[in-house]
Scaffold this active site. Sequence first.
Site, PDB file in Angstrom:
ATOM      1  N   CYS A   1      -2.189   8.498   3.684  1.00 12.79           N
ATOM      2  CA  CYS A   1      -2.180   7.881   2.351  1.00 12.79           C
ATOM      3  C   CYS A   1      -3.810   8.143   1.847  1.00 12.79           C
ATOM      4  O   CYS A   1      -3.979   8.156   0.613  1.00 12.79           O
ATOM      5  CB  CYS A   1      -1.976   6.515   2.007  1.00 12.79           C
ATOM      6  SG  CYS A   1      -2.937   5.605   3.392  1.00 12.79           S
TER       7      CYS A   1
ATOM      8  N   GLU B   1       2.569  12.548  -4.516  1.00 15.58           N
ATOM      9  CA  GLU B   1       2.189  12.717  -3.228  1.00 15.58           C
ATOM     10  C   GLU B   1       3.213  13.418  -2.317  1.00 15.58           C
ATOM     11  O   GLU B   1       4.287  13.151  -2.225  1.00 15.58           O
ATOM     12  CB  GLU B   1       2.187  11.055  -2.617  1.00 15.58           C
ATOM     13  CG  GLU B   1       1.606  11.087  -1.204  1.00 15.58           C
ATOM     14  CD  GLU B   1       1.505   9.803  -0.665  1.00 15.58           C
ATOM     15  OE1 GLU B   1       2.567   8.902  -0.535  1.00 15.58           O
ATOM     16  OE2 GLU B   1       0.547   9.448   0.009  1.00 15.58           O
TER      17      GLU B   1
ATOM     18  N   GLU C   1       0.939  -1.082   0.070  1.00 22.90           N
ATOM     19  CA  GLU C   1      -0.094  -0.078   0.057  1.00 22.90           C
ATOM     20  C   GLU C   1       0.787   1.311  -0.008  1.00 22.90           C
ATOM     21  O   GLU C   1       1.730   1.362   0.948  1.00 22.90           O
ATOM     22  CB  GLU C   1      -0.811  -0.137   1.323  1.00 22.90           C
ATOM     23  CG  GLU C   1      -2.036   0.749   1.048  1.00 22.90           C
ATOM     24  CD  GLU C   1      -1.928   2.159   1.412  1.00 22.90           C
ATOM     25  OE1 GLU C   1      -1.900   3.008   0.583  1.00 22.90           O
ATOM     26  OE2 GLU C   1      -1.808   2.512   2.689  1.00 22.90           O
TER      27      GLU C   1
END
Length: 482
Positions: free
Chosen positions: A282, A381, A248
Amino acid sequence: MQETGRNLIAGEWVSGISEVENRNPSDLSDVVGVFAQASADQLHDTLTAAARAQTEWAAYGMERKQGVLMAIGTELMARAEELGTLLSREEGKPLAEGKGEVFRAGQFFTYYAAECLRQLGENADSVREGVEIDVRREPVGTVAIISPWNFPTATASWKIAPALCYGNAVVWKPANITPASAVALSEIINRQDIPKGLFSLVMGSGRDIGQQLVESPMVNAISFTGSVPVGKGIASAAIQNLTKVQMEMGSKNALAVMDDADLDLAVTLALGGAFGGTGQKCTASSRLVVHEAVHDAFVEKLVAGTQAMKVGHALQEGTQMGPVVSQQQLDENLAYAALGQSEGAELACGGVRLEMPHEGFYMSPGVFLNTTNDMRINREEMFAPLTSVIKVGSYDEALSVVNDTNFGLTSGIVTTSLARATHFRRNARTGVVTVNLPTAGTDYHVPFGGRGDSSYGPREQGKAAAEFYTTVKTAYISAGPV
Ligand code: NDP
């Protein structure tokens, strides 16, 4: 003189080859502790012990396993205040978030305690007469768990709990920046009725002990949460040994705000989603895709709400946003604030370093306006308390912007239209989708994971976790004549 936090190797707490100091990001004068770094020999010893212990653990009765997981979960929940304080002290999230995280970690264990009793197989008749088939799941063996610092207790727990539930041994390499929470959780697990060496803690840097762990042929499966480059490196290492992997790796989540949205709700969701955990999630709402009809009104409320946020020491009453986790993360965040402006975005507020009474990694939450989806701040990100507003002219354009990303973990829509909510739920290309709810914040009894660069391998959490932590055996049985 503080006691060194040690590694748990083959069931014994041992010193390492070196030590690292862990400081509170809210107040750098506060030393949380000193923590041992595991050696290659210790890693080898603990992997050897894990293989032995796993066979013993797999043979435990299901109620005995259930009792172990239930005891871990119950203790975590009972000690949420104490362990949440420790977590907030070393990671920097506000105390309410720290306590909530530890309590949630406990719920992962109590949920998988119950799952210990729900491991049903399948049976079928064979195509051959007189032959029956029994399909059941068995443990994969030794699981390496590599976890990040942003949810040091919860992420580890949502991996460790199912790993143990399904009969595996665990070797855990936590992020080196949050070792105190790792030692605290490991102490609770190691005190239970488990075979010696079933559960190990190996602290050290990812590049060093982490890399050795993922390259080991003694590891049968690797569950990782962290950055995309590290995840890709782990997958490459794992394939050399044909080790099972689950990863992940973050995202670039979008919250779409439609012209029919309840604007106060939209702003509340945007603020919580963008700045909860100091933006280091996240599932953070880092792109706010806003319909032009409500853009100005939304932006006015969003900027006012952002400026009103109280940034401070994680353990101080009233703090809504703590510091970022490290100097490196702070430097990267400030570089993104500058990058956005050089790309032509307007930084409407925040995005600057803050001086506080305590020396720490503080910055103000920031909002970018006049951004386009092709800017780097909208594609990479950032893991920062920075969010971007992207103005769109229609629902169709909003959906296309939401889906225009290499990632695909979560997305959300704020709308009062059932038709749009339904269409969005079905057409957003993310593993998790929310309607009139934050993009961050998920349940433990259902699958969690994403698409694209966000995830690789089977889903985590809920019953879906069985896919990764078990391997399937199909047995054919011919009873013979009566
Ligand atoms: P990393 O991906 O470097 O770290 C995640 C975990 O992997 C840590 O335990 C780390 O150990 C370990 N690790 C690092 N390198 C290796 C390796 N070669 N082999 C095995 N394990 C390894 O993330 P960072 O903490 O450096 O954060 C960088 C960025 O990653 C963030 O800014 C964010 O964008 C993203 N991220 C995403 C997360 C998510 O929830 N998806 C969580 C954390 C980060 P150690 O830290 O001890 O070196």
